[in-house]
Write a protein that holds these residues in place. Structure first.
Motif, short mmCIF file in Angstrom:
data_model
loop_
_atom_site.label_atom_id
_atom_site.label_comp_id
_atom_site.label_asym_id
_atom_site.label_seq_id
_atom_site.Cartn_x
_atom_site.Cartn_y
_atom_site.Cartn_z
N GLU A 59 -42.75 1.91 -65.12
CA GLU A 59 -44.25 2.26 -65.47
C GLU A 59 -44.51 1.28 -66.55
O GLU A 59 -45.53 1.00 -66.61
CB GLU A 59 -44.24 3.72 -65.91
N ALA A 60 -43.70 0.68 -67.36
CA ALA A 60 -43.80 -0.15 -68.40
C ALA A 60 -44.19 -1.61 -67.66
O ALA A 60 -45.48 -2.20 -68.19
CB ALA A 60 -42.84 -0.51 -69.12
N GLU A 61 -43.73 -1.95 -66.68
CA GLU A 61 -44.40 -3.16 -65.88
C GLU A 61 -45.64 -3.02 -65.28
O GLU A 61 -46.52 -3.93 -65.40
CB GLU A 61 -43.14 -3.50 -64.73
N VAL A 62 -45.97 -1.87 -64.69
CA VAL A 62 -47.14 -1.56 -64.25
C VAL A 62 -48.30 -1.49 -65.55
O VAL A 62 -49.40 -2.04 -65.08
CB VAL A 62 -47.42 -0.11 -63.28
N ALA A 63 -47.67 -0.81 -66.28
CA ALA A 63 -48.90 -0.92 -67.62
C ALA A 63 -49.11 -2.20 -68.20
O ALA A 63 -50.28 -2.36 -68.82
CB ALA A 63 -48.08 -0.07 -68.70
N ASP A 64 -48.48 -3.12 -67.85
CA ASP A 64 -48.45 -4.29 -68.64
C ASP A 64 -49.46 -5.11 -67.79
O ASP A 64 -50.45 -5.80 -68.33
CB ASP A 64 -47.21 -5.58 -68.19
N LEU A 65 -49.95 -4.76 -66.66
CA LEU A 65 -50.85 -5.16 -65.96
C LEU A 65 -52.25 -4.80 -66.42
O LEU A 65 -53.22 -5.64 -66.55
CB LEU A 65 -51.12 -4.68 -64.49
N PHE A 66 -52.44 -3.63 -67.06
CA PHE A 66 -53.77 -3.11 -67.67
C PHE A 66 -53.72 -3.62 -69.21
O PHE A 66 -54.81 -3.65 -69.61
CB PHE A 66 -53.69 -1.58 -67.77
N ALA A 67 -52.80 -4.55 -69.88
CA ALA A 67 -52.75 -4.70 -71.25
C ALA A 67 -53.34 -6.04 -71.18
O ALA A 67 -53.81 -6.41 -72.21
CB ALA A 67 -51.35 -4.76 -71.74
N ALA A 68 -53.65 -6.89 -70.01
CA ALA A 68 -54.03 -8.32 -70.10
C ALA A 68 -55.75 -8.22 -70.40
O ALA A 68 -56.39 -7.76 -69.57
CB ALA A 68 -53.64 -8.85 -68.94
N SER A 69 -56.18 -8.75 -71.42
CA SER A 69 -57.70 -8.88 -71.51
C SER A 69 -58.36 -9.74 -70.45
O SER A 69 -59.66 -9.29 -70.17
CB SER A 69 -57.91 -9.40 -72.75
N TRP A 70 -57.77 -10.58 -69.83
CA TRP A 70 -58.43 -11.56 -68.79
C TRP A 70 -58.65 -10.49 -67.46
O TRP A 70 -59.62 -11.08 -66.73
CB TRP A 70 -57.71 -12.63 -68.41
N ARG A 71 -58.07 -9.53 -67.35
CA ARG A 71 -58.26 -8.53 -66.21
C ARG A 71 -59.28 -7.74 -66.29
O ARG A 71 -59.61 -6.88 -67.27
CB ARG A 71 -56.89 -8.03 -65.71
#
Length: 366
Positions: A59-71
């Motif tokens: 879940e931490a890896e998937v949560a990383d996706l949402f942490a990036a400001s450029w997405r």
């Protein structure tokens, strides 16, 4: 530099005015949010199980996706839920702000194994291609452009055929390699002035600069800014990661070299440490049972171009192997582009790495 032979990106990308509808399977579609991380994880891992992929995500890896400001998930993602409110498909288009030589749109998506064969995957891919084209056009970067997606070599044949039918071509091939740590690890000594040190937060920015220099001549690589460099590190293993410093760099020679980039030059003038090689590793515990063994994974390995040929990469890999073994790992694992221009495949073979599996990159070049 802009290629004057290219039409403007807004024309080459040929963005659709509206995105194609998703109607197959009767799913209800909406953009993803960070609160959907658990649903997205369950879907992605269900696909990995069905396709016998050599990994499982956390879940931490998937949560990383949402942490990036450029997405921007509000415009660049979709989740497809069934009547029971179970996630059955997703789409995510991703561009990187630092792209300068080639602007890229990465296309990610999947359909739950229980809902394959209903035409959902084709519609998801069509939506992704359309959104990818819109993002490329909106970038305003009049340089070569690329729509990108990936597949394991032994993924279902229908997946490969779907990409090919949509106009994608397999252009790069990667080998997943492993090295048995029960075999003795060579002791490689560095030359004068070079010192191997553990990774540390204060050396991470000099490491980013080394990476951008090391990968300037690699196909498909683009410079990374600070945010893209530090993102996606939920599984990062600092204790397994090492750097090589030049303790007495010839600053005058480096500043006079034509291929010393502006950021490195500024760093040298400021007297910052000069990282000339790096090995960054991660610990993917969720993959141990899938592969059937414990391993340390080298995520990134690079040597500054002016320092190649000085045994820096083998020294870093050997140090990583010893760190892996000290923590009870059985193998050292990494992934390599089979067309790597620095001869990396030969280096890995000389150190005892052997191919286990492979994957490929599909693209549409614009």
């Amino acid at each position: 530099m802009t290629d004057l032979r290219l039409a403007p990106i807004a024309e080459r990308a040929d963005p659709p005015a509206t995105l194609p509808p998703l109607t197959a399977g009767g799913l209800s579609w909406r953009p993803a949010t960070a609160a959907d991380a658990a649903d997205l994880l369950a879907l992605r891992n269900a696909v990995a199980v069905a396709d016998d992929a050599p990994y499982r995500e956390t879940e931490a890896e998937v949560a990383d996706l949402f942490a990036a400001s450029w997405r921007d998930f509000s415009t660049d993602s979709l989740l497809g839920y069934d009547e029971a409110n179970v996630l059955r498909a997703y789409a995510l288009a991703d561009t990187r702000p630092g792209d300068t030589g080639t602007v890229r749109a990465f296309l990610w998506g999947a359909v739950h194994p229980e809902r394959r064969g209903e035409g959902i995957g084709r519609e998801v891919l069509a939506w992704l291609v359309g959104r990818g084209r819109q993002l490329l056009a909106a970038s305003g970067k009049d340089v070569p452009a690329r729509l990108v997606t990936y597949a394991e070599d032994d993924a279902p044949g229908s997946q490969h055929r779907m990409f090919e039918h949509a106009g994608f071509e397999a252009r790069r091939f990667y080998s997943d390699l492993r090295r048995d740590l029960e075999v003795s690890v060579p002791d490689i000594r560095l030359g004068e002035g070079l010192r191997l040190v553990p990774w540390s937060p204060e050396l991470d920015e000099p490491t980013r600069l080394a990476h951008n220099d090391a990968f300037r001549d690699h196909w498909g690589s683009e410079p990374q800014d600070t945010e893209t460099w530090t993102s996606g590190r939920s599984e990062f293993a600092p204790a397994w990661s090492g750097l090589v410093l030049d303790t007495a760099p010839d600053v005058e020679r480096l500043l006079g070299a034509d291929d010393t980039d502006a950021e490195t030059a500024a760093s040298l003038r400021a007297g910052a440490p000069l990282v000339v090689g790096y090995q960054l590793a991660s610990r993917y515990d969720s993959d141990f049972d899938v592969r059937g063994y414990r391993f340390g994974y080298t995520d990134a390995l690079g040597v500054r171009r002016a320092y190649r040929g000085r045994r820096i990469a083998p020294a870093l890999l050997s140090a990583a192997m010893r760190a892996f073994a000290a923590d009870g790992m059985r193998y050292a694992v990494l992934d390599v582009d089979t067309a790597n221009p620095t001869g990396a495949a030969g280096l890995y073979a000389s150190l005892g790495y052997e191919k286990v599996s492979g994957s490929r990159m599909y693209s549409i070049e614009l």
